[in-house]
Design a protein around this motif. Sequence first.
Motif, mmCIF file in Angstrom:
data_model
loop_
_atom_site.group_PDB
_atom_site.id
_atom_site.type_symbol
_atom_site.label_atom_id
_atom_site.label_comp_id
_atom_site.label_asym_id
_atom_site.label_seq_id
_atom_site.Cartn_x
_atom_site.Cartn_y
_atom_site.Cartn_z
ATOM 1 N N GLN A 121 0.825 -1.206 0.000
ATOM 2 C CA GLN A 121 0.000 0.000 0.000
ATOM 3 C C GLN A 121 0.858 1.254 0.000
ATOM 4 N N ASP A 122 1.955 1.244 0.759
ATOM 5 C CA ASP A 122 2.848 2.403 0.797
ATOM 6 C C ASP A 122 3.520 2.625 -0.554
ATOM 7 N N ALA A 123 4.006 1.543 -1.160
ATOM 8 C CA ALA A 123 4.664 1.667 -2.461
ATOM 9 C C ALA A 123 3.685 2.157 -3.521
ATOM 10 N N THR A 124 2.462 1.659 -3.470
ATOM 11 C CA THR A 124 1.449 2.087 -4.428
ATOM 12 C C THR A 124 1.128 3.562 -4.234
ATOM 13 N N ALA A 125 1.025 4.008 -2.984
ATOM 14 C CA ALA A 125 0.731 5.410 -2.711
ATOM 15 C C ALA A 125 1.864 6.309 -3.208
ATOM 16 N N LYS A 126 3.116 5.891 -3.013
ATOM 17 C CA LYS A 126 4.257 6.689 -3.480
ATOM 18 C C LYS A 126 4.268 6.796 -4.997
ATOM 19 N N LYS A 127 4.029 5.673 -5.668
ATOM 20 C CA LYS A 127 4.011 5.685 -7.143
ATOM 21 C C LYS A 127 2.878 6.566 -7.652
ATOM 22 N N ALA A 128 1.719 6.492 -7.012
ATOM 23 C CA ALA A 128 0.586 7.305 -7.434
ATOM 24 C C ALA A 128 0.888 8.783 -7.239
ATOM 25 N N GLN A 129 1.520 9.137 -6.108
ATOM 26 C CA GLN A 129 1.859 10.536 -5.856
ATOM 27 C C GLN A 129 2.900 11.028 -6.854
ATOM 28 N N ALA A 130 3.890 10.180 -7.164
ATOM 29 C CA ALA A 130 4.906 10.556 -8.148
ATOM 30 C C ALA A 130 4.268 10.781 -9.513
ATOM 31 N N ARG A 131 3.307 9.953 -9.868
ATOM 32 C CA ARG A 131 2.626 10.111 -11.163
ATOM 33 C C ARG A 131 1.814 11.402 -11.186
ATOM 34 N N LEU A 132 1.123 11.693 -10.091
ATOM 35 C CA LEU A 132 0.356 12.933 -10.019
ATOM 36 C C LEU A 132 1.269 14.153 -10.090
ATOM 37 N N ASP A 133 2.429 14.077 -9.422
ATOM 38 C CA ASP A 133 3.390 15.186 -9.476
ATOM 39 C C ASP A 133 3.921 15.374 -10.892
ATOM 40 N N ALA A 134 4.213 14.263 -11.584
ATOM 41 C CA ALA A 134 4.722 14.350 -12.951
ATOM 42 C C ALA A 134 3.666 14.934 -13.890
ATOM 43 N N GLU A 135 2.407 14.557 -13.704
ATOM 44 C CA GLU A 135 1.341 15.117 -14.537
ATOM 45 C C GLU A 135 1.170 16.606 -14.275
ATOM 46 N N ALA A 136 1.274 17.007 -12.998
ATOM 47 C CA ALA A 136 1.148 18.425 -12.655
ATOM 48 C C ALA A 136 2.314 19.213 -13.232
ATOM 49 N N ALA A 137 3.501 18.631 -13.213
ATOM 50 C CA ALA A 137 4.673 19.315 -13.765
ATOM 51 C C ALA A 137 4.565 19.434 -15.277
ATOM 52 N N ALA A 138 3.988 18.462 -15.913
ATOM 53 C CA ALA A 138 3.838 18.513 -17.371
ATOM 54 C C ALA A 138 2.815 19.567 -17.772
ATOM 55 N N LYS A 139 1.800 19.778 -16.959
ATOM 56 C CA LYS A 139 0.786 20.785 -17.260
ATOM 57 C C LYS A 139 1.300 22.194 -16.993
ATOM 58 N N ASP A 140 2.077 22.359 -15.943
ATOM 59 C CA ASP A 140 2.551 23.684 -15.539
ATOM 60 C C ASP A 140 4.061 23.618 -15.342
ATOM 61 N N PRO A 141 4.855 23.710 -16.428
ATOM 62 C CA PRO A 141 6.317 23.627 -16.254
ATOM 63 C C PRO A 141 6.853 24.842 -15.504
ATOM 64 N N ALA A 142 7.851 24.591 -14.667
ATOM 65 C CA ALA A 142 8.463 25.659 -13.872
ATOM 66 C C ALA A 142 9.346 26.506 -14.778
ATOM 67 N N PRO A 143 9.429 27.821 -14.538
ATOM 68 C CA PRO A 143 10.322 28.675 -15.348
ATOM 69 C C PRO A 143 11.782 28.262 -15.170
ATOM 70 N N ALA A 144 12.592 28.552 -16.169
ATOM 71 C CA ALA A 144 13.992 28.111 -16.173
ATOM 72 C C ALA A 144 14.843 28.836 -15.141
ATOM 73 N N ASP A 145 14.445 30.040 -14.705
ATOM 74 C CA ASP A 145 15.287 30.799 -13.780
ATOM 75 C C ASP A 145 15.035 30.450 -12.319
ATOM 76 N N THR A 146 14.117 29.564 -12.023
ATOM 77 C CA THR A 146 13.894 29.188 -10.633
ATOM 78 C C THR A 146 14.909 28.134 -10.219
ATOM 79 N N PRO A 147 15.300 28.099 -8.947
ATOM 80 C CA PRO A 147 16.309 27.137 -8.512
ATOM 81 C C PRO A 147 15.786 25.701 -8.506
ATOM 82 N N ASP A 148 14.452 25.503 -8.491
ATOM 83 C CA ASP A 148 13.921 24.151 -8.474
ATOM 84 C C ASP A 148 14.023 23.469 -9.836
ATOM 85 N N ALA A 149 14.081 24.263 -10.888
ATOM 86 C CA ALA A 149 14.098 23.675 -12.227
ATOM 87 C C ALA A 149 15.481 23.109 -12.527
ATOM 88 N N PRO A 150 15.570 21.943 -13.139
ATOM 89 C CA PRO A 150 16.881 21.385 -13.477
ATOM 90 C C PRO A 150 17.511 22.169 -14.626
#
Length: 149
Positions: A109-138
């Motif tokens: 259950q924990d592994a499934t929850a982590k994978k689901a959260q990672a997928r949701l984070d990736a989908e959110a990042a794909a919809k709203d990419p961070a600007p290049a000048d922020t320190p969080d962006a690679p």
Amino acid sequence: MFDLGGSELLVIGVVALIVVGPKDLPGLFRTVGNFVGKAKGMAREFSRAMDQAADEAGVKDVTAGLKAAANPTQFGLDKVKDAAGDLTDWSAGDKPLDDDRADAARKIQDATAKKAQARLDAEAAAKDPAPADTPDAPAAEQPPAEDKA
């Protein structure tokens, strides 16, 4: 097959009366009636022969099988649905899981929850990419420079 109305039959009768004559007209109608009767008898015999050939070939068995397959109650799909319903309502019941199985279930259950959260984070990042000048962006990777020496 032939569509003869009252007016057509009247015309045929008048023409037959003129051509054949009043003396021979009853004999003509008797002969025509016998011919029509024989034709109908041949048609019935042909129809029976075709039905018998279909019976020997097993067409009626195939037809009955297809009709049964089209009817879900005869085909047994209602029993399959009942069995599937029993599986969806399944629970562990009153018996608690032993410690090893409970730990394994918790890890899954924990592994499934982590994978689901990672997928949701990736989908959110794909919809709203961070600007290049922020320190969080690679930082964008640049290809290595080639030596031209």
